[in-house]
Enzyme design. Structure first.
Site, PDB file in Angstrom:
ATOM      1  N   VAL A  20      95.446  51.522  13.285  1.00 52.94           N
ATOM      2  CA  VAL A  20      94.658  51.500  12.052  1.00 52.94           C
ATOM      3  C   VAL A  20      93.316  52.186  12.292  1.00 52.94           C
ATOM      4  O   VAL A  20      92.592  51.834  13.229  1.00 52.94           O
ATOM      5  CB  VAL A  20      94.432  50.047  11.571  1.00 52.94           C
ATOM      6  CG1 VAL A  20      93.656  50.039  10.257  1.00 52.94           C
ATOM      7  CG2 VAL A  20      95.764  49.311  11.425  1.00 52.94           C
ATOM      8  N   ASP A  53      93.837  46.846  15.387  1.00 53.26           N
ATOM      9  CA  ASP A  53      94.278  47.597  16.555  1.00 53.26           C
ATOM     10  C   ASP A  53      94.012  49.069  16.241  1.00 53.26           C
ATOM     11  O   ASP A  53      94.698  49.678  15.409  1.00 53.26           O
ATOM     12  CB  ASP A  53      95.770  47.350  16.801  1.00 53.26           C
ATOM     13  CG  ASP A  53      96.282  48.052  18.048  1.00 53.26           C
ATOM     14  OD1 ASP A  53      95.581  48.947  18.569  1.00 53.26           O
ATOM     15  OD2 ASP A  53      97.400  47.713  18.500  1.00 53.26           O
ATOM     16  N   HIS A  54      93.014  49.631  16.925  1.00 54.02           N
ATOM     17  CA  HIS A  54      92.561  50.976  16.573  1.00 54.02           C
ATOM     18  C   HIS A  54      93.584  52.049  16.939  1.00 54.02           C
ATOM     19  O   HIS A  54      93.453  53.207  16.527  1.00 54.02           O
ATOM     20  CB  HIS A  54      91.227  51.282  17.259  1.00 54.02           C
ATOM     21  CG  HIS A  54      90.321  52.167  16.455  1.00 54.02           C
ATOM     22  ND1 HIS A  54      90.765  52.907  15.383  1.00 54.02           N
ATOM     23  CD2 HIS A  54      88.993  52.447  16.562  1.00 54.02           C
ATOM     24  CE1 HIS A  54      89.760  53.592  14.863  1.00 54.02           C
ATOM     25  NE2 HIS A  54      88.672  53.326  15.555  1.00 54.02           N
ATOM     26  N   ARG A  55      94.609  51.707  17.682  1.00 55.18           N
ATOM     27  CA  ARG A  55      95.671  52.657  17.959  1.00 55.18           C
ATOM     28  C   ARG A  55      96.501  52.929  16.707  1.00 55.18           C
ATOM     29  O   ARG A  55      97.104  53.992  16.562  1.00 55.18           O
ATOM     30  CB  ARG A  55      96.589  52.137  19.067  1.00 55.18           C
ATOM     31  CG  ARG A  55      95.916  51.890  20.401  1.00 55.18           C
ATOM     32  CD  ARG A  55      96.876  51.225  21.375  1.00 55.18           C
ATOM     33  NE  ARG A  55      97.392  49.961  20.857  1.00 55.18           N
ATOM     34  CZ  ARG A  55      98.358  49.251  21.444  1.00 55.18           C
ATOM     35  NH1 ARG A  55      98.910  49.707  22.568  1.00 55.18           N
ATOM     36  NH2 ARG A  55      98.765  48.116  20.921  1.00 55.18           N
ATOM     37  N   PRO A  92      93.104  48.157  21.610  1.00 59.58           N
ATOM     38  CA  PRO A  92      91.654  48.393  21.459  1.00 59.58           C
ATOM     39  C   PRO A  92      91.173  47.817  20.128  1.00 59.58           C
ATOM     40  O   PRO A  92      91.561  48.286  19.061  1.00 59.58           O
ATOM     41  CB  PRO A  92      91.545  49.926  21.495  1.00 59.58           C
ATOM     42  CG  PRO A  92      92.891  50.423  21.111  1.00 59.58           C
ATOM     43  CD  PRO A  92      93.879  49.413  21.580  1.00 59.58           C
TER      44      PRO A  92
END
Length: 547
Positions: A522, A518-520, A328
């Site tokens: 960071v 990568d919002h998973r 994401p």
């Protein structure tokens, strides 16, 4: 003397297939071990394939533009076990004039060829790669098949006829027996010559040759065509050397995709269809003819072009798709005011030039990124979902996106934290130059922990870069240009300042930054803090001396 087959090797890590871009040798050429014989484009790079033998090229098994799986035979060599390939080749050349005698060549060529060619490597059997491939699939010894093409060339029709037990009828006499076996194995076509429908009976000269089973094959030895056209021929199960054409390039026959499709349509159409004679006026009487004519007339008008989706382009697409639909993405935008950076580079440029180095802003940015990664290591990490763990990388290997004619490539500069500005500049310039020349090694595009894309070199300020998966972040750089910025009066020297305000708007060089994460792995706050650290080092270049 023996014939050695050479298979397409694994020319890169994880490569399963490659496109044979061009042959560097031809049958009869002498080659030495390690001499390049072909150029192959994989999903990583364009590489030269070297020979593993000293000898003479016997046969090419793949056509230019063909996708070849790793491990498939692509070429064979005549190799003398005593190292006397030259003598053997000369000896083979002497007996060849004998069959030139009209009487002898007409009397017993078939039996001699059938008996001698399987046992003697010197015996040449002329057949295109497509016919040889079909022979291997059907378990037919191509040397035992008598060719009906020009000069005894073996076609796919001959191979199928031999496999079906019709070799005796096919070999008895080409003028009388030729039209009978052809319709059974594979009807062939000349009706696409001049882009005509094969069943329209246009032209009295062509009509007698194609009343029973479709038109005859062209039977050329050499045909020029684009990779897309060759792919179309393979998809339609057509020998491209048999497709009739009146177009030429550099004195050789040139076949288009439209001609291939028209030829294939003619082969698939019923053998007995006399009614479509008035094709121009009665378009609705025969659907097959109407569809063929419609495609032929509409294709040039549309101006569409089909480009193969393979090699580097396909790899880029798969990598982008995997990254975008796996990680994401969130993109953080900011702008650094880089007055001091511009001045520092100008001061260092003469010294860099004296050392033969072209100093750009990229080494400064790389050093600033390393400073940020050391402080926020989750942007220098990899998420291993199967193991349910995040690996914080100890190395700082930065990938630099380079635009090439084949697409985007990302060579990696290793151990950026251990290199100086000039060393980084030299490494980046070298990798970028070889990337554009397609001379990178696969290993030079692996092992990155963070990537940079400099779209500002072409134009633009902000973007939403896609992460180079499995990395967790990528930084996009806009163009360094003068833009309006707000400065305090104390920081601006001008006699035109308005004393009523404490600040004013002035032009200053700025660098737009676009950071995708990568919002998973960071969080947005961490991304913003990382960007602040990078900007701090860019706005105060002296801080880079600590990196």
């Amino acid at each position: 003397m023996t014939v050695e087959e050479f298979k397409l090797p694994d020319v890169g890590e994880g490569v399963a297939e490659g496109e044979l871009v061009s042959w560097l040798v031809a049958p009869g050429d002498r080659v030495e071990e390690d001499q390049p014989v072909a150029e192959v484009e994989t999903d990583k790079a364009l590489v030269e394939v070297p020979s593993s033998y000293d000898g003479v090229v016997e046969e090419l098994f793949a056509e230019e533009g063909e996708m070849v799986p790793v491990g498939d035979v692509i070429i064979s060599f005549r190799v003398d076990e005593d190292g006397e390939a030259a003598a053997g080749d000369d000896a083979e050349a002497e007996p060849e004039p004998e069959p030139d005698s009209p009487d002898e060549s007409a009397s017993e060529p078939t039996t001699e060829a059938a008996d001698a060619e399987p046992d003697t490597p010197a015996g040449r059997t002329f057949a295109p790669p497509s016919a040889r491939r079909l022979a291997r699939e059907l378990g037919v010894d191509v040397a035992a098949v008598d060719g009906s093409g020009p000069g005894g060339r073996v076609t796919e029709v001959d191979v199928r006829a031999h496999a079906e037990g019709d070799a005796g009828a096919a070999n008895a006499g080409a003028p009388d027996d030729g039209p009978e076996p052809r319709p059974a194995p594979t009807p062939t076509d000349t009706g696409s010559d001049g882009r005509k429908s094969a069943v329209s009976k246009r032209g009295a000269a062509d009509a007698p040759a194609t009343p029973a089973g479709g038109p005859d094959p062209a039977g050329r030895e050499t045909t020029l065509a684009t990779p897309a056209t060759r792919k179309a021929a393979r998809d339609r199960d057509v020998d491209i050397d048999d497709v009739p054409t009146d177009q030429t390039r550099d004195g050789e026959a040139f076949v288009t995709a439209e001609a291939v499709n028209a030829y294939a349509d003619a082969l698939e159409s019923p053998a007995s269809t006399p009614e479509p004679e008035p094709v121009e006026t009665d378009a609705g009487t025969e659907p097959a003819v109407t569809a063929g004519d419609a495609s032929e007339t509409s294709a040039p008008a549309s101006g569409d072009e089909t480009v193969p989706y393979r090699g580097v382009r396909r790899t880029i697409g798969k990598q982008m798709e995997r990254s975008k639909f796996t990680a994401p993405h969130v993109t953080h935008h900011d702008t650094a005011e880089v007055d001091a950076l511009v001045e520092a580079r100008e001061e260092l440029k003469p010294k860099a030039e004296a050392e033969g180095v072209k100093l750009t802003y990229m080494p400064f940015v790389m050093k600033a990124i390393v400073a940020g990664l050391k402080e926020y290591p989750y942007l220098n990490s990899e998420l291993r979902e199967d193991d349910e763990e995040i690996v914080l990388k100890s190395e700082y290997n930065l990938g630099i996106a380079v635009a090439t004619d084949a697409g985007l490539m990302v060579p990696v500069v290793e151990n950026v934290d251990e290199k100086g500005l000039f060393e980084l500049a030299d490494a980046v310039n070298d990798l970028a130059s070889r990337a554009r020349e397609r001379k990178l090694k696969p290993a030079e595009m692996q092992g990155g922990t963070f990537s940079i894309t400099n779209f500002g070199a072409i134009g633009g300020e902000y973007a939403t870069p896609i992460i180079n998966y499995p990395e967790t972040a990528i930084l996009g750089l806009g163009a360094i240009e003068e833009r309006p910025v707000v400065r305090d009066h104390a920081d601006v020297e001008s006699e035109f300042l308005d004393d009523s305000d404490d600040s004013t708007v002035v032009p200053a060089p700025t660098l737009p930054l676009s950071l995708s994460i990568d919002h998973r792995v960071v969080d947005g706050a961490v991304a913003a803090e990382f960007a602040n650290t990078v900007m701090e080092h860019l706005e105060n270049p002296l801080l880079l001396l600590n990196e």
